[in-house]
Write an enzyme that holds these catalytic residues in place. Structure first.
Site, PDB file in Angstrom:
ATOM      1  N   ARG A 111       0.678  -0.841   0.661  1.00 21.95           N
ATOM      2  CA  ARG A 111       0.130  -0.074  -0.445  1.00 21.95           C
ATOM      3  C   ARG A 111       1.113   0.721   0.199  1.00 21.95           C
ATOM      4  O   ARG A 111       1.423   0.919   1.037  1.00 21.95           O
ATOM      5  CB  ARG A 111      -0.980   0.301   1.361  1.00 21.95           C
ATOM      6  CG  ARG A 111      -1.701   1.103   1.642  1.00 21.95           C
ATOM      7  CD  ARG A 111      -2.570   1.693  -0.044  1.00 21.95           C
ATOM      8  NE  ARG A 111      -3.811   2.825   0.328  1.00 21.95           N
ATOM      9  CZ  ARG A 111      -3.080   4.103   0.193  1.00 21.95           C
ATOM     10  NH1 ARG A 111      -2.481   4.247  -0.210  1.00 21.95           N
ATOM     11  NH2 ARG A 111      -3.870   5.256   0.555  1.00 21.95           N
ATOM     12  N   HIS A 131       1.806   7.035   1.071  1.00 22.59           N
ATOM     13  CA  HIS A 131       0.738   8.389   1.126  1.00 22.59           C
ATOM     14  C   HIS A 131       0.220   8.751   2.568  1.00 22.59           C
ATOM     15  O   HIS A 131       1.325   8.454   4.281  1.00 22.59           O
ATOM     16  CB  HIS A 131      -0.353   7.531   0.933  1.00 22.59           C
ATOM     17  CG  HIS A 131      -1.075   6.445   1.834  1.00 22.59           C
ATOM     18  ND1 HIS A 131      -0.551   5.605   1.525  1.00 22.59           N
ATOM     19  CD2 HIS A 131      -1.952   6.567   2.854  1.00 22.59           C
ATOM     20  CE1 HIS A 131      -1.523   4.840   2.805  1.00 22.59           C
ATOM     21  NE2 HIS A 131      -2.269   5.464   3.343  1.00 22.59           N
ATOM     22  N   HIS A 185      -3.016  11.436   4.937  1.00 23.16           N
ATOM     23  CA  HIS A 185      -4.536  11.559   4.649  1.00 23.16           C
ATOM     24  C   HIS A 185      -4.828  12.355   5.482  1.00 23.16           C
ATOM     25  O   HIS A 185      -4.104  12.886   7.374  1.00 23.16           O
ATOM     26  CB  HIS A 185      -5.841  10.341   4.395  1.00 23.16           C
ATOM     27  CG  HIS A 185      -5.111   9.624   4.987  1.00 23.16           C
ATOM     28  ND1 HIS A 185      -5.253   9.076   7.017  1.00 23.16           N
ATOM     29  CD2 HIS A 185      -4.807   7.849   4.748  1.00 23.16           C
ATOM     30  CE1 HIS A 185      -4.719   7.873   6.614  1.00 23.16           C
ATOM     31  NE2 HIS A 185      -4.424   7.568   5.807  1.00 23.16           N
ATOM     32  N   GLU A 202      -5.305   7.167  11.126  1.00 27.16           N
ATOM     33  CA  GLU A 202      -5.950   5.955  11.050  1.00 27.16           C
ATOM     34  C   GLU A 202      -5.626   5.105  11.598  1.00 27.16           C
ATOM     35  O   GLU A 202      -4.415   4.752  12.077  1.00 27.16           O
ATOM     36  CB  GLU A 202      -5.437   5.276   9.813  1.00 27.16           C
ATOM     37  CG  GLU A 202      -5.309   4.048   8.870  1.00 27.16           C
ATOM     38  CD  GLU A 202      -4.037   3.618   7.904  1.00 27.16           C
ATOM     39  OE1 GLU A 202      -3.762   4.897   7.157  1.00 27.16           O
ATOM     40  OE2 GLU A 202      -2.935   2.667   8.012  1.00 27.16           O
ATOM     41  N   HIS A 227       2.621   7.348   5.755  1.00 27.39           N
ATOM     42  CA  HIS A 227       3.503   6.197   6.210  1.00 27.39           C
ATOM     43  C   HIS A 227       2.677   5.010   5.376  1.00 27.39           C
ATOM     44  O   HIS A 227       2.128   5.279   3.410  1.00 27.39           O
ATOM     45  CB  HIS A 227       2.313   5.465   7.359  1.00 27.39           C
ATOM     46  CG  HIS A 227       0.463   5.666   7.060  1.00 27.39           C
ATOM     47  ND1 HIS A 227       0.300   7.143   6.884  1.00 27.39           N
ATOM     48  CD2 HIS A 227      -0.273   5.209   6.482  1.00 27.39           C
ATOM     49  CE1 HIS A 227      -1.532   7.346   6.602  1.00 27.39           C
ATOM     50  NE2 HIS A 227      -1.745   5.974   6.522  1.00 27.39           N
ATOM     51  N   GLU A 271     -10.546   6.271   0.914  1.00 24.78           N
ATOM     52  CA  GLU A 271      -9.238   5.191   0.747  1.00 24.78           C
ATOM     53  C   GLU A 271      -9.268   5.875  -0.951  1.00 24.78           C
ATOM     54  O   GLU A 271      -7.698   5.595  -0.769  1.00 24.78           O
ATOM     55  CB  GLU A 271      -8.889   3.489   0.796  1.00 24.78           C
ATOM     56  CG  GLU A 271      -8.460   2.668   0.990  1.00 24.78           C
ATOM     57  CD  GLU A 271      -7.639   2.914   1.421  1.00 24.78           C
ATOM     58  OE1 GLU A 271      -7.148   4.007   2.357  1.00 24.78           O
ATOM     59  OE2 GLU A 271      -6.114   2.701   1.088  1.00 24.78           O
ATOM     60  N   HIS A 297     -26.520  -2.090  27.919  1.00 27.73           N
ATOM     61  CA  HIS A 297     -24.638  -1.208  28.001  1.00 27.73           C
ATOM     62  C   HIS A 297     -25.002   0.490  27.329  1.00 27.73           C
ATOM     63  O   HIS A 297     -25.559  -0.147  26.148  1.00 27.73           O
ATOM     64  CB  HIS A 297     -23.981  -1.465  28.196  1.00 27.73           C
ATOM     65  CG  HIS A 297     -23.194  -1.371  26.878  1.00 27.73           C
ATOM     66  ND1 HIS A 297     -23.218  -3.013  26.127  1.00 27.73           N
ATOM     67  CD2 HIS A 297     -22.613  -0.941  25.535  1.00 27.73           C
ATOM     68  CE1 HIS A 297     -22.829  -3.004  25.638  1.00 27.73           C
ATOM     69  NE2 HIS A 297     -22.325  -2.093  24.428  1.00 27.73           N
ATOM     70  N   HIS A 302     -23.222   3.941  25.276  1.00 24.03           N
ATOM     71  CA  HIS A 302     -21.821   4.317  25.536  1.00 24.03           C
ATOM     72  C   HIS A 302     -21.849   6.078  26.055  1.00 24.03           C
ATOM     73  O   HIS A 302     -22.646   6.301  25.384  1.00 24.03           O
ATOM     74  CB  HIS A 302     -20.606   4.373  24.527  1.00 24.03           C
ATOM     75  CG  HIS A 302     -20.565   2.363  24.282  1.00 24.03           C
ATOM     76  ND1 HIS A 302     -19.786   2.157  24.363  1.00 24.03           N
ATOM     77  CD2 HIS A 302     -21.089   1.780  23.662  1.00 24.03           C
ATOM     78  CE1 HIS A 302     -19.802   0.869  24.879  1.00 24.03           C
ATOM     79  NE2 HIS A 302     -20.499   0.885  23.898  1.00 24.03           N
ATOM     80  N   HIS A 305     -27.681  -0.967  24.027  1.00 25.12           N
ATOM     81  CA  HIS A 305     -27.744  -1.754  23.016  1.00 25.12           C
ATOM     82  C   HIS A 305     -27.855  -3.088  23.806  1.00 25.12           C
ATOM     83  O   HIS A 305     -26.495  -2.947  25.316  1.00 25.12           O
ATOM     84  CB  HIS A 305     -27.216  -1.816  22.542  1.00 25.12           C
ATOM     85  CG  HIS A 305     -25.267  -0.932  22.307  1.00 25.12           C
ATOM     86  ND1 HIS A 305     -25.620  -0.253  22.401  1.00 25.12           N
ATOM     87  CD2 HIS A 305     -24.141  -1.850  22.078  1.00 25.12           C
ATOM     88  CE1 HIS A 305     -24.472   0.457  22.907  1.00 25.12           C
ATOM     89  NE2 HIS A 305     -23.152  -0.766  22.436  1.00 25.12           N
TER      90      HIS A 305
END
Ligand code: MN
Ligand code: MN
Length: 387
Positions: A100, A103, A105, A109, A148, A170, A281, A283, A327
């Site tokens: 890969r 590059h 962004h 990531e 990276h 991507e 629970h 979040h 959920h």
């Protein structure tokens, strides 16, 4: 047809039917039976489901796959799953030696290695560099804007990438080969202090993923760095963490407290044994983006105002829970259910229904729910279960 039980009502000649007690009816077709089998709670929702709740499931199997020399990549973003605005995911395969390309962004990531091994490289703006090999259960995190690369080692690799913006693509990252192509060669020559002709052989198209020989040992690929080692490594051994062992399963939590490079994405690796359940629970910090690795499970999301919807998940599926919605995730198979919970946050946090009720004056709880003494006693025992 003689009705023997609700379960029998769901099947006709081995084909599931949307019948629940005295409600529903057979589906003579046309229909997609394999999809119906994978989504029994969509075909025949539990009677507790109600109201309109957006889709909270998308499988990588339904995502466009970009095939390249050296591997492939597919993504589940807000375009595939519109509710998923906080995070986006990419599933990528690199063949042995497949790269890969270098590059960067705009998004951070985070990655989880699913299969095989890879060599990752990166630098940070202070001039630290980083080259490491990662295997199954390892993570990496490259902060937003940091350059990276990833390369498959002898057995190649497959991994999940998670980005801290649902609209990430991507296919729209800043590629080294693309930048060279979009810069006048005279400017390249001036920048590097060489001649225009020296760039005669650069690739005529972007590389993105390309085939290359498998690199040598890690030691042979280290670049000496005058600044010294990176103070906050970009990789982390998530599966090597000692799990929290709970009734019905285990959990490993990785966030910026034990993996400082992951400053915007927090994660939990959850294992639920057959018959077990990730307890009720929610979040308190952000939406939850899920990736199912093994097994099968179902989740009902409670959205307040009388609304709830149930979904079924299996390996390769993405699930989503909007901020604060209650959920659970129940193992509906006969093998261990393994999945990742991801949050756009610097820390992991959840509120357990059991814990909440156990830590609230019992008389107050009793005044709400009119529970019998058996349930009230069970509540008191459950002060901190996560699974
Ligand atoms: Mn990247
Ligand atoms: Mn959750």
């Amino acid at each position: 047809m003689q009705k023997t039980s609700q379960q029998d009502n769901h099947q006709m000649n081995g084909v599931p039917q949307p019948i629940r007690g005295h409600e529903g009816g057979t589906d003579p077709g046309p229909r997609n039976v394999p999809l119906d089998r994978q989504n029994p709670d969509i075909l025949t929702p539990p009677s507790t489901d109600a109201g309109t709740i957006p889709n909270l499931k998308f499988s990588f199997s339904m995502a466009h796959n970009r095939l390249q020399p050296g591997g492939w990549a597919r993504e589940v973003t807000a375009r595939e799953l519109p509710i998923a605005t906080t995070l986006a995911g990419v599933n990528m395969r690199l063949n042995p030696g497949g790269v890969r390309e270098l590059h960067w962004h705009k998004e951070a990531e985070w990655a989880y290695m699913l299969y095989g091994r890879a060599r990752i490289t990166g630098i940070d703006p202070n001039g630290y560099n980083f080259v490491d090999d990662v295997g199954v259960g390892d993570l990496w995190n490259f902060p937003a804007g940091y350059p990276h690369s990833i390369q498959g080692l002898e057995e190649g690799c497959e991994f999940l990438l998670v980005f801290d913006n649902g609209t990430f693509s991507e296919n729209e990252t800043f590629l080294l080969s693309d930048w060279f192509l979009r810069t006048p060669k005279e400017v390249l020559a001036k920048n590097f202090g060489v001649e225009v002709e020296d760039f005669a052989s650069i690739p005529s198209h972007e590389l993105y993923i390309f085939q290359s020989p498998v690199p040598g040992p890690l030691a042979s690929d280290q670049v000496s760095d005058p600044v010294g080692p990176l103070p906050r490594p970009f990789s982390h051994h998530m599966l090597a963490q000692e799990p929290l062992r709970l009734k019905g399963g285990t959990v490993r939590i990785t966030d910026s407290t034990n993996f400082p490079a992951a400053s915007t994405i927090a994660a939990a690796f959850v294992e639920v044994e057959p018959g077990g359940m990730r307890e009720l629970h929610w979040h308190p910090n952000n939406d939850e983006w899920q990736y199912y690795i093994e097994g099968q499970g179902r989740m009902t999301v409670f959205a307040s105002t009388g609304k709830a919807r149930t979904f079924d998940y299996q390996a390769g599926d993405v699930g989503y829970v909007p901020f604060a919605m209650g959920h659970y995730i129940e193992n509906t198979g006969d093998t261990t259910l393994r999945f990742l919970e991801m949050f756009k946050s610097d820390h992991y946090a959840d509120v357990s229904l059991n814990q909440w009720l156990a830590l609230t004056p019992p008389e107050l709880v009793q005044a709400h729910l009119n529970l019998n003494p058996t349930v009230m006693a069970a509540l008191r025992k459950q002060k901190r279960p996560i699974v």
